[in-house]
Write an enzyme that holds these catalytic residues in place. Structure first.
Site, short mmCIF file in Angstrom:
data_model
loop_
_atom_site.label_atom_id
_atom_site.label_comp_id
_atom_site.label_asym_id
_atom_site.label_seq_id
_atom_site.Cartn_x
_atom_site.Cartn_y
_atom_site.Cartn_z
N ASP A 1 0.88 -1.16 0.00
CA ASP A 1 0.00 0.00 0.00
C ASP A 1 0.92 1.22 0.00
OD1 ASP A 1 -2.35 1.63 0.40
OD2 ASP A 1 -1.74 1.80 2.49
N ASP B 1 -0.22 5.05 1.02
CA ASP B 1 -0.51 6.07 2.03
C ASP B 1 -0.52 5.50 3.45
OD1 ASP B 1 -1.05 8.40 0.28
OD2 ASP B 1 -2.63 7.09 -0.48
#
Length: 246
Positions: A32, A34
Site C-alpha cells: 500500500d 498512504d
C-alpha cells in the site's frame, strides 16, 4: 496460535503479533502507499478535519480509520453522509483535492520503507504498489522519491485504473496488481503490506497474507485479520515469510 515477540534488534517490541498457522513462504510483495510507505495519512486527516471544522463538524481519528484506504470520492461520500455536511460529496472532494495538491509533494517516507524496498530489490523480489490514490495524486506523492519508486515493477491505482472495479475492502486492487507481475503469482504467494483496516480486509479477501503497520489509534479489533501486526516496517523480519533476511 498467537505468538508475541518481546524484543527485536531495535529494542523492546510489545505489539508484534502473528498467527503462525497463516504464515507461509511468498515470492512477491505488494505495498500500500498512504500511511505505509509515505507519511500521507496525516495529510488526509488534517485536510478533512480542516474542511469539516469549516462546517462546524468534528472529523475524528476513529472515523478516519473507517475512511482510510477507501477511494477518494467514496471516502467523501462516507464523510458527507455521516457528518451530514451541507454540500455534496463531489464538492467536498474538489475542495480537499485543492489542498492535497499543495501538501502531497512534501510527503516523506515512513521509517523502514526505503531500507525494505531496496533490500527486496537487491534480491530481485518482484514488488508493486497498490493504492486507492488517483494517478495524479500518486505522481505528486512521488515528487521527491522517484528513484525509490522506480524500483517497483508497477503501480496500480484503485481510482484511475479501469480494471479495478471495486475499491477496498473489496479484493479487486490486489488481484489486479498481482496479475500484472510477469509470472502472475497465485494469491497465496503474495505478501501485502498495509496500514489500514480496509486494506487488510481487501488483502485477506484476495487470499493473500498481510503485514499490518497500523497507526496507534486503530483499535485492536480492526487489527485482528492481519497475518502479522508490527509497530513499524523497521522491525519486519523478511525470513518469516521465506524472503531473504537483512
Amino acid at each position: 496460535m498467537i505468538c508475541s515477540c518481546a524484543s527485536s534488534p531495535t529494542g523492546p517490541i510489545s505489539s508484534i503479533r502473528t498467527t503462525m498457522a497463516d504464515v507461509h513462504p511468498v515470492t512477491h510483495v505488494i505495498f500500500d502507499l498512504d500511511g505505509l510507505l509515505l507519511d500521507t495519512e496525516r495529510m488526509y486527516f488534517e485536510v478533512r478535519e480542516k474542511l469539516c471544522k469549516k462546517y462546524k463538524k468534528e472529523y475524528t481519528l476513529e472515523f478516519h480509520a473507517d475512511t482510510s484506504g477507501v477511494r477518494g470520492l467514496e471516502a467523501c461520500e462516507l464523510i458527507v453522509s455521516k457528518l451530514q455536511l451541507p454540500l455534496t460529496a463531489e464538492e467536498f472532494y474538489n475542495q480537499s483535492k485543492e489542498l492535497y495538491q499543495k501538501e502531497f509533494p512534501s510527503a516523506i517516507l515512513k521509517p523502514g520503507a526505503e531500507r525494505l524496498i531496496r533490500h527486496l530489490h537487491s534480491h530481485k523480489i518482484p514488488m508493486a504498489v497498490a493504492t486507492s490514490s488517483s494517478r495524479g495524486h500518486i505522481e505528486l506523492k512521488f515528487t521527491n522519491h522517484q528513484d525509490l519508486f522506480s524500483l517497483m515493477d508497477h503501480v496500480v491505482s484503485g481510482t484511475s485504473d479501469e480494471e479495478v472495479k471495486n475499491g477496498k475492502p473489496a479484493p479487486d486492487i490486489f488481484l489486479v496488481c498481482a496479475s500484472k507481475f510477469q509470472d502472475s503469482p497465485l494469491p497465496e504467494k503474495v505478501l501485502v503490506f498495509e496500514d489500514a483496516p480496509n486494506g487488510v480486509l481487501a488483502a485477506r479477501a484476495a487470499g493473500m497474507q498481510v503485514v499490518m503497520v497500523p497507526e496507534d489509534h486503530i483499535p485492536e479489533e480492526k487489527r485482528s485479520q492481519a497475518t502479522l501486526v508490527l509497530p513499524s516496517l523497521e522491525v519486519f523480519q523478511p525470513e518469516l515469510f521465506g524472503l531473504p533476511p537483512f
